[in-house]
Design a protein around this motif. Structure first.
Motif, PDB file in Angstrom:
ATOM      1  N   LEU A 110       0.903  -1.119  -0.162  1.00  0.00           N
ATOM      2  CA  LEU A 110      -0.161   0.017   0.026  1.00  0.00           C
ATOM      3  C   LEU A 110       0.849   1.091   0.070  1.00  0.00           C
ATOM      4  O   LEU A 110       0.789   2.128  -0.614  1.00  0.00           O
ATOM      5  N   LEU A 111       1.878   1.304   0.723  1.00  0.00           N
ATOM      6  CA  LEU A 111       2.614   2.522   1.146  1.00  0.00           C
ATOM      7  C   LEU A 111       3.382   2.596  -0.291  1.00  0.00           C
ATOM      8  O   LEU A 111       3.814   3.721  -0.755  1.00  0.00           O
ATOM      9  N   SER A 167       2.646   1.969  -3.264  1.00  0.00           N
ATOM     10  CA  SER A 167       1.586   2.885  -4.204  1.00  0.00           C
ATOM     11  C   SER A 167       1.413   4.284  -3.903  1.00  0.00           C
ATOM     12  O   SER A 167       1.285   5.120  -4.605  1.00  0.00           O
ATOM     13  N   ILE A 168       1.196   4.480  -2.673  1.00  0.00           N
ATOM     14  CA  ILE A 168       1.186   5.700  -2.089  1.00  0.00           C
ATOM     15  C   ILE A 168       2.177   6.553  -2.468  1.00  0.00           C
ATOM     16  O   ILE A 168       2.074   7.877  -2.999  1.00  0.00           O
ATOM     17  N   VAL A 192       2.748  10.009  -4.594  1.00  0.00           N
ATOM     18  CA  VAL A 192       3.305  11.226  -4.134  1.00  0.00           C
ATOM     19  C   VAL A 192       4.557  11.588  -4.977  1.00  0.00           C
ATOM     20  O   VAL A 192       4.659  13.249  -5.301  1.00  0.00           O
ATOM     21  N   ALA A 207      -1.078  11.550  -0.773  1.00  0.00           N
ATOM     22  CA  ALA A 207      -1.075  10.322   0.304  1.00  0.00           C
ATOM     23  C   ALA A 207      -2.421  10.323   0.585  1.00  0.00           C
ATOM     24  O   ALA A 207      -2.930   9.109   0.568  1.00  0.00           O
ATOM     25  N   ALA A 243      -4.363   8.781  -2.602  1.00  0.00           N
ATOM     26  CA  ALA A 243      -4.171   7.363  -2.733  1.00  0.00           C
ATOM     27  C   ALA A 243      -4.586   6.486  -1.739  1.00  0.00           C
ATOM     28  O   ALA A 243      -5.073   5.294  -2.004  1.00  0.00           O
ATOM     29  N   TYR A 244      -4.536   7.073  -0.710  1.00  0.00           N
ATOM     30  CA  TYR A 244      -5.149   6.022   0.666  1.00  0.00           C
ATOM     31  C   TYR A 244      -6.763   5.919   0.364  1.00  0.00           C
ATOM     32  O   TYR A 244      -7.212   4.798   0.580  1.00  0.00           O
ATOM     33  N   GLU A 266      -8.398   6.090  -2.234  1.00  0.00           N
ATOM     34  CA  GLU A 266      -8.564   5.294  -3.464  1.00  0.00           C
ATOM     35  C   GLU A 266      -8.675   3.853  -2.926  1.00  0.00           C
ATOM     36  O   GLU A 266      -9.621   3.066  -3.265  1.00  0.00           O
ATOM     37  N   GLU A 267      -7.730   3.536  -2.195  1.00  0.00           N
ATOM     38  CA  GLU A 267      -7.427   2.310  -1.708  1.00  0.00           C
ATOM     39  C   GLU A 267      -8.950   1.814  -0.716  1.00  0.00           C
ATOM     40  O   GLU A 267      -9.540   0.726  -1.009  1.00  0.00           O
TER      41      GLU A 267
END
Lengths: 316, 239
Positions: free
Chosen positions: A38-39, A41-42, A46, A261, A264-265, A267-268
């Protein structure tokens, strides 16, 4: 670049940055694989948003080319990933994007406003279709498999690119180049007449910002394992970079970081919780941002901060 | 050898001759005025000198060196600075930053940030804007924004300053102050070339005046000669 004196009370910002960076650097030691992915992709988003802002925020040139440089990075990985070591592939992804951006920038940065935006958007499509034609004509397939790299390596590579980008952003903002870039955004003609070599500066910064997009592309390609031109040169990545940066606010480098950040979060989160509505909720968030937060999250935070402190010229 | 010299300088916009075969010169230490009705080509001529536009034919020499077709930032470093008819400041930067940028980039010798700031303070004081140096340029009055442009141009350490309608839009008191400022600039050894519509001002400060009409030079001489010239009176007042 601010010309005022350094306020010791503001040291908590670099302090907090350092703590967050240390936590991110050691993430694979304590976090689950899911968090690491996850990080990754974030961090990728970024990097796209922040490197976009590196050139576009001070100059006001809206580039829709991030997807082009991102895609060039992806294909660098797809073509060279099996033969060359991973760090070299990532560096090459950045370097090739840099050269392409230098060429494109030298040809087109005389365009202004909407024409520049249109051209950069066209560039993504141009490269996509050219590459599709090339693959079918000469390699006989549409897509390629990309070499697989362990999750932790991917994450750490992405983190390293992010740190380099953060450092570059900081140094540019502090230097006279940052001031000159801002003067281009404020009034390009006047900037040229007080001795700023506007065309060279724009071209070089456009190319520098492309390095990080290309590097991010060549890293993330190894997680996708299969790519074709439609995946690699998806204009959505250009729009995402721009929207995330605007959502966060262009007034400060923390804006695009925060915007990307959170976006993207979100979205997840939305894609897992509300798979059928996530695009809808996304759109609503976007409209609210554009209507009510013209300076983005960072502008909102600044406004609240000034209200709490009670001064109006806190930022001047 | 004159400081600035143009020979046969020509620039068309489509079929329209904005500036047609104009010869001019500016001697070191002079204040030269450039006048003419609207659309006469005055600003175009300034744009050709400063590098914003490239002449289609003719040559411009500065200190004996051919500067025709050079880029604005190069011409600036050679010692020609300008202001704009419609103010072109950096609106969101402070007055100090506006001028410091010019000191940082506009000189052939690179200044450090500290030296550039000192230089900027000096010129802000010279034009009388020390009190508002921290204010974003967009919040200054028009008269002060014009002064800011002058300070910014001076911070590039020019030998020749092109002032494009410094006094347009100013009230009579401000015009008098601006005339005073131009004289002080000359006293510092800087040659001044001005485009101006305010006749009282131009007659009062210029050593020599060049008159343009439909892109061509129709008269040249001292303010006295120009004021009595039949051609100039016809152009301005009709027959």
């Amino acid at each position: 670049m601010r010309l005022g004196k350094i306020n010791p009370k503001k040291l908590w910002v670099p302090g907090a940055t350092f703590v967050v960076l240390a936590l991110l650097a050691t993430l694979p030691l304590y976090a689950s694989t899911y968090s690491v992915i996850l990080l990754t992709s974030i961090l990728m988003f970024v990097i796209l948003a922040l490197s976009w802002a590196l050139f576009s925020a001070p100059t006001g040139y809206i580039s829709l080319a991030p997807a082009a440089f991102f895609g060039v990075g992806i294909y660098t990985s797809a073509i060279l990933g099996k033969q060359l070591p991973f760090p070299l592939v990532v560096s090459l992804g950045g370097l090739i994007s840099f050269c392409l951006a230098l060429l494109v920038g030298a040809l087109t940065l005389r365009l202004r406003g909407i024409y520049f935006a249109m051209f950069t958007f066209g560039l993504v499509e141009l490269i996509k279709h050219f590459w599709l034609w090339y693959e079918i004509q000469f390699t006989g397939t549409r897509g390629r498999f990309v070499v697989v790299v362990p999750h932790n390596t991917i994450y750490l590579a992405m983190f390293a690119v992010f740190v380099l980008l953060l450092l570059t952003t900081y140094l540019v903002r502090r230097s006279r180049l940052g001031l000159a870039l801002r003067s281009i955004g404020e009034c390009e003609e006047a900037a040229a007449h007080i001795g700023v070599n506007v065309n060279a500066l724009k071209t070089v910064m456009f190319a520098v910002s492309a390095i990080f997009m290309g590097a991010a592309g060549s890293i993330i390609a190894t997680r996708w394992t299969y790519v074709d031109p439609y995946i690699a040169f998806n204009p959505l990545y250009s729009f995402m970079a721009v929207l995330m940066a605007l959502f966060g606010g262009l007034g400060h480098p923390y804006g695009p970081i925060l915007g990307a950040a959170i976006f993207a979060y979100l979205e997840e989160l939305l894609i897992t919780r509300f798979p059928y509505y996530y695009m809808l909720i996304f759109g609503v968030v976007l409209i609210i941002t554009v209507l009510y937060l013209p300076e983005g999250l960072i502008g909102l935070i600044g406004k609240i901060w000034r209200r709490v402190r009670g001064g109006h010229y806190a930022a001047a | 050898m004159p400081l600035l010299e143009g020979k046969g300088v020509t620039r068309y916009f489509g079929g329209l001759a904005a500036v047609h075969k104009v010869d001019f010169y500016v001697e070191r230490g002079e204040i030269v005025g450039l006048i003419g009705p609207n659309g006469a080509g005055k600003t175009t001529l300034f744009n050709l000198i400063s590098g914003a536009l490239v002449p289609q034919s003719g040559q411009i020499h500065f200190k004996g060196e051919n500067i025709t077709g050079l880029k604005p930032h190069v011409i600036c470093k050679k010692g020609i600075a300008r202001t704009f008819q419609l103010v072109r400041i950096f609106p969101n930067m402070s007055a100090l930053e506006n001028v410091a940028l010019a000191a940082l980039f506009g000189r052939p010798d690179g200044l450090s940030m500290k030296q550039a700031l000192e230089e900027a303070e000096k010129w802000l004081e010279f034009v009388g804007l020390s009190a508002v140096k921290g204010v974003p340029a967009r919040n200054l009055t028009l008269a002060n924004q014009k002064r800011l442009e002058v300070a910014r141009a001076l911070a590039t350490d020019p030998e020749l300053l092109l002032l494009d309608e410094l006094m347009a839009g100013l009230n009579p008191t401000e015009v008098a102050q601006a005339m005073d400022l131009v004289n002080q600039i000359r006293e510092r050894g800087i040659t001044v070339f001005v485009v101006e519509h305010v006749m009282k001002a131009i007659m009062g400060i210029c050593d020599r005046i060049i008159v343009l009409h439909h892109g061509e030079k129709i008269a040249e001489g001292t303010p006295q000669e120009i004021a009595n010239s039949r051609t100039v009176i016809e152009v301005y007042l009709g027959e």
